[in-house]
Design a protein around this motif. Structure first.
Motif, PDB file in Angstrom:
ATOM      1  N   GLU A 159       0.547  -1.245   0.193  1.00  0.00           N
ATOM      2  CA  GLU A 159       0.004  -0.036   0.221  1.00  0.00           C
ATOM      3  C   GLU A 159       0.833   1.494  -0.156  1.00  0.00           C
ATOM      4  N   GLY A 160       1.803   0.832  -0.036  1.00  0.00           N
ATOM      5  CA  GLY A 160       3.314   2.364  -0.236  1.00  0.00           C
ATOM      6  C   GLY A 160       3.568   2.601   1.053  1.00  0.00           C
ATOM      7  N   LEU A 161       2.709   2.551   2.253  1.00  0.00           N
ATOM      8  CA  LEU A 161       3.433   2.430   3.815  1.00  0.00           C
ATOM      9  C   LEU A 161       4.743   2.506   4.055  1.00  0.00           C
ATOM     10  N   ILE A 162       5.323   1.471   3.514  1.00  0.00           N
ATOM     11  CA  ILE A 162       6.350   1.112   4.528  1.00  0.00           C
ATOM     12  C   ILE A 162       7.952   0.878   3.445  1.00  0.00           C
ATOM     13  N   TYR A 163       8.355   1.069   3.277  1.00  0.00           N
ATOM     14  CA  TYR A 163       9.867   1.079   2.703  1.00  0.00           C
ATOM     15  C   TYR A 163      11.112   0.751   3.803  1.00  0.00           C
ATOM     16  N   ARG A 164      11.970   0.639   2.067  1.00  0.00           N
ATOM     17  CA  ARG A 164      13.191   0.309   2.739  1.00  0.00           C
ATOM     18  C   ARG A 164      14.222   1.644   2.530  1.00  0.00           C
ATOM     19  N   GLY A 165      15.136   1.961   3.316  1.00  0.00           N
ATOM     20  CA  GLY A 165      15.693   3.175   3.076  1.00  0.00           C
ATOM     21  C   GLY A 165      17.121   3.526   4.100  1.00  0.00           C
ATOM     22  N   LYS A 166      17.868   3.904   3.540  1.00  0.00           N
ATOM     23  CA  LYS A 166      18.346   3.755   4.349  1.00  0.00           C
ATOM     24  C   LYS A 166      18.665   5.766   5.082  1.00  0.00           C
ATOM     25  N   ARG A 167      18.296   5.529   6.488  1.00  0.00           N
ATOM     26  CA  ARG A 167      18.379   6.458   6.762  1.00  0.00           C
ATOM     27  C   ARG A 167      18.878   6.838   8.318  1.00  0.00           C
ATOM     28  N   LEU A 168      19.156   8.026   8.931  1.00  0.00           N
ATOM     29  CA  LEU A 168      19.640   8.130  10.614  1.00  0.00           C
ATOM     30  C   LEU A 168      18.822   7.333  11.565  1.00  0.00           C
ATOM     31  N   VAL A 169      19.794   6.955  12.446  1.00  0.00           N
ATOM     32  CA  VAL A 169      18.153   5.918  13.225  1.00  0.00           C
ATOM     33  C   VAL A 169      19.117   6.145  14.565  1.00  0.00           C
ATOM     34  N   ASN A 170      19.120   5.834  15.640  1.00  0.00           N
ATOM     35  CA  ASN A 170      20.252   6.100  17.230  1.00  0.00           C
ATOM     36  C   ASN A 170      20.282   4.597  16.918  1.00  0.00           C
ATOM     37  N   TRP A 171      21.570   4.753  17.135  1.00  0.00           N
ATOM     38  CA  TRP A 171      22.044   3.487  17.027  1.00  0.00           C
ATOM     39  C   TRP A 171      23.027   2.667  18.639  1.00  0.00           C
ATOM     40  N   ASP A 172      22.566   1.563  18.842  1.00  0.00           N
ATOM     41  CA  ASP A 172      23.554   1.486  20.899  1.00  0.00           C
ATOM     42  C   ASP A 172      24.436   0.544  19.586  1.00  0.00           C
ATOM     43  N   PRO A 173      25.247   0.769  19.845  1.00  0.00           N
ATOM     44  CA  PRO A 173      26.927   0.006  19.221  1.00  0.00           C
ATOM     45  C   PRO A 173      27.327  -1.537  20.206  1.00  0.00           C
ATOM     46  N   VAL A 174      26.255  -1.320  21.693  1.00  0.00           N
ATOM     47  CA  VAL A 174      26.958  -3.086  22.110  1.00  0.00           C
ATOM     48  C   VAL A 174      26.272  -3.770  21.492  1.00  0.00           C
ATOM     49  N   LEU A 175      24.699  -2.761  21.823  1.00  0.00           N
ATOM     50  CA  LEU A 175      23.558  -4.549  21.232  1.00  0.00           C
ATOM     51  C   LEU A 175      23.797  -4.727  19.571  1.00  0.00           C
ATOM     52  N   GLY A 176      24.154  -3.259  18.853  1.00  0.00           N
ATOM     53  CA  GLY A 176      24.155  -3.740  17.547  1.00  0.00           C
ATOM     54  C   GLY A 176      22.761  -3.686  17.095  1.00  0.00           C
ATOM     55  N   THR A 177      22.545  -2.832  17.661  1.00  0.00           N
ATOM     56  CA  THR A 177      20.770  -2.594  16.528  1.00  0.00           C
ATOM     57  C   THR A 177      20.333  -1.469  16.729  1.00  0.00           C
ATOM     58  N   ALA A 178      19.393  -1.173  16.272  1.00  0.00           N
ATOM     59  CA  ALA A 178      18.445   0.782  16.292  1.00  0.00           C
ATOM     60  C   ALA A 178      17.425   0.587  17.372  1.00  0.00           C
ATOM     61  N   VAL A 179      17.856   1.212  18.328  1.00  0.00           N
ATOM     62  CA  VAL A 179      16.894   1.662  19.401  1.00  0.00           C
ATOM     63  C   VAL A 179      15.734   2.277  19.447  1.00  0.00           C
ATOM     64  N   SER A 180      14.389   2.600  19.413  1.00  0.00           N
ATOM     65  CA  SER A 180      13.427   4.037  19.781  1.00  0.00           C
ATOM     66  C   SER A 180      14.120   4.988  20.540  1.00  0.00           C
ATOM     67  N   ASP A 181      13.204   6.063  20.357  1.00  0.00           N
ATOM     68  CA  ASP A 181      13.515   7.432  20.840  1.00  0.00           C
ATOM     69  C   ASP A 181      13.077   7.429  22.166  1.00  0.00           C
ATOM     70  N   LEU A 182      12.549   6.270  23.058  1.00  0.00           N
ATOM     71  CA  LEU A 182      12.176   5.615  24.124  1.00  0.00           C
ATOM     72  C   LEU A 182      13.019   5.053  24.742  1.00  0.00           C
ATOM     73  N   GLU A 183      13.578   4.833  24.122  1.00  0.00           N
ATOM     74  CA  GLU A 183      15.114   3.642  24.798  1.00  0.00           C
ATOM     75  C   GLU A 183      16.310   4.586  24.745  1.00  0.00           C
ATOM     76  N   VAL A 184      16.422   5.855  25.013  1.00  0.00           N
ATOM     77  CA  VAL A 184      16.977   6.829  24.534  1.00  0.00           C
ATOM     78  C   VAL A 184      16.998   7.863  26.082  1.00  0.00           C
ATOM     79  N   ASP A 185      17.695   7.741  26.880  1.00  0.00           N
ATOM     80  CA  ASP A 185      18.262   8.368  28.419  1.00  0.00           C
ATOM     81  C   ASP A 185      19.275   9.981  27.885  1.00  0.00           C
ATOM     82  N   THR A 186      18.656  11.381  27.771  1.00  0.00           N
ATOM     83  CA  THR A 186      19.345  12.101  27.388  1.00  0.00           C
ATOM     84  C   THR A 186      19.830  12.893  28.781  1.00  0.00           C
ATOM     85  N   GLU A 187      20.530  13.036  29.063  1.00  0.00           N
ATOM     86  CA  GLU A 187      20.824  13.124  30.605  1.00  0.00           C
ATOM     87  C   GLU A 187      22.031  14.514  30.469  1.00  0.00           C
TER      88      GLU A 187
END
Length: 333
Positions: A1-29
């Motif tokens: 339906e054209g709602l989901i696509y694959r692309g090279k974009r900036l994401v929050n990346w946890d280099p220890v877990l080796g995965t993208a994480v959501s904004d809610l999983e990022v604590d800015t201190e």
């Protein structure tokens, strides 16, 4: 339906877990840190009494991925320099001077480095000016082959020190001051989260967000207490496309397959795809899984038999009441 696509974009990346994480999983201190001023010289010697442009940065190691220096279009100090070039120190690349409203002329020298592959704001500036991002980090947060040999393989903080030492030797480190930083850390590992340019799956949010806002505006959906409507509206009015892929070992695997040429097919099973698209060559399934929040949204309807229209689904959906914690208005409700 054209709602989901694959692309090279900036994401929050946890280099220890080796995965993208959501904004809610990022604590800015707020943390004690430093801000440095670096001199980017003009290629042909001083201009207008300046040796070059001085930029302020809290992340000198990312300068190796700079693609421009930006100034505010109305800043009289630099108007005549827009369109000119400066030399990116250590990498010895010529990069343009651009004008963009994003720049605060009162901050530092009024000149900022633009590193689209390693900063969310810079990524948007780069898109506006058609600048190609230069990614300088591997997924483990060590510097990659896109930087000069002397820095390749260094961990990001070790690279910072080497960069500063080398700039100092060349007389290009203008100043170093104490500075209060807002540092994004992973809620799970505590490491500093990197904005990382990776291939991910996204939901194009324009249409769903519009539908969600209209449902509340028309009174089809009501919040109790009513003031949470503001939280909901602010979230959807400022929404970015949603990264729904994760590089984890568990979860609902994304239903996408690639043929030998890299063409992607999406369907509920490999056999369905082969039959529908008459594919006879080998297929490789996408290794990524869905973000937990995306899976959570599917859970209640999938247990009732979706995508089929079952008696249970007909009885309970559309639903009339959802009781939930306020902190998941943004990613679930």
């Amino acid at each position: 339906e054209g709602l989901i696509y694959r692309g090279k974009r900036l994401v929050n990346w946890d280099p220890v877990l080796g995965t993208a994480v959501s904004d809610l999983e990022v604590d800015t201190e707020e943390e004690d840190g430093k801000i440095w001023e670096l001199l980017y010289p003009f290629p042909d010697g001083p201009m207008g009494g300046l040796k070059g442009l001085t930029v302020a940065t809290t992340r000198p190691e990312t300068m190796l991925g700079d693609v421009a220096v930006a100034v505010h279009p109305e800043d009289e100090r630099y108007k005549a320099l827009v369109g000119k070039k400066v030399i990116l120190p250590l990498a010895n690349r010529a990069i343009p001077v651009i004008a963009d409203d994003y720049v605060d002329p009162k901050f530092g020298t009024g000149c900022v480095k633009i590193t689209p592959a390693h900063d969310f704001n810079d990524y948007q500036v780069g898109k506006r000016h058609g600048l190609e991002p230069v990614n300088i980090l591997r997924l483990d947060a060590h510097l990659n082959e896109n930087v000069p040999q002397a820095y390749q393989g260094l961990e990001r903080l070790a690279a910072r020190q080497r960069v500063l030492d080398d700039l100092k030797k060349q007389g290009l480190l203008a100043s170093e001051k104490a500075y209060k930083l807002r540092v994004p850390r992973s809620g799970r590992t505590g490491v500093i989260v990197e904005p990382m340019l990776t291939d991910q799956w996204f939901v194009a949010m324009e249409k769903p967000a519009k539908a969600g806002l209209e449902a509340v505006a028309k009174g089809q959906v009501k919040f109790f207490p009513e003031h949470w409507t503001t939280t909901y509206n602010q979230w959807l009015e400022n929404i970015q496309d949603w990264c729904i892929s994760r590089q984890l070992w568990w979860g609902h695997q994304i239903p996408a397959w690639y043929d030998e040429e890299g063409k992607v097919y999406v369907g509920s099973s490999e056999s369905e795809i082969r039959e529908k698209h008459k594919v006879t060559s080998s297929l490789r399934r996408d290794p990524d899984v869905l973000d937990t929040w995306f899976s959570s949204a599917l859970w209640p309807i999938s247990t009732l038999g979706w995508p089929d229209q079952t008696p249970e689904l007909k009885k309970f959906y559309p639903t009339s009441v959802l009781i939930t914690s306020r902190d998941i208005i943004t990613l679930w409700v």
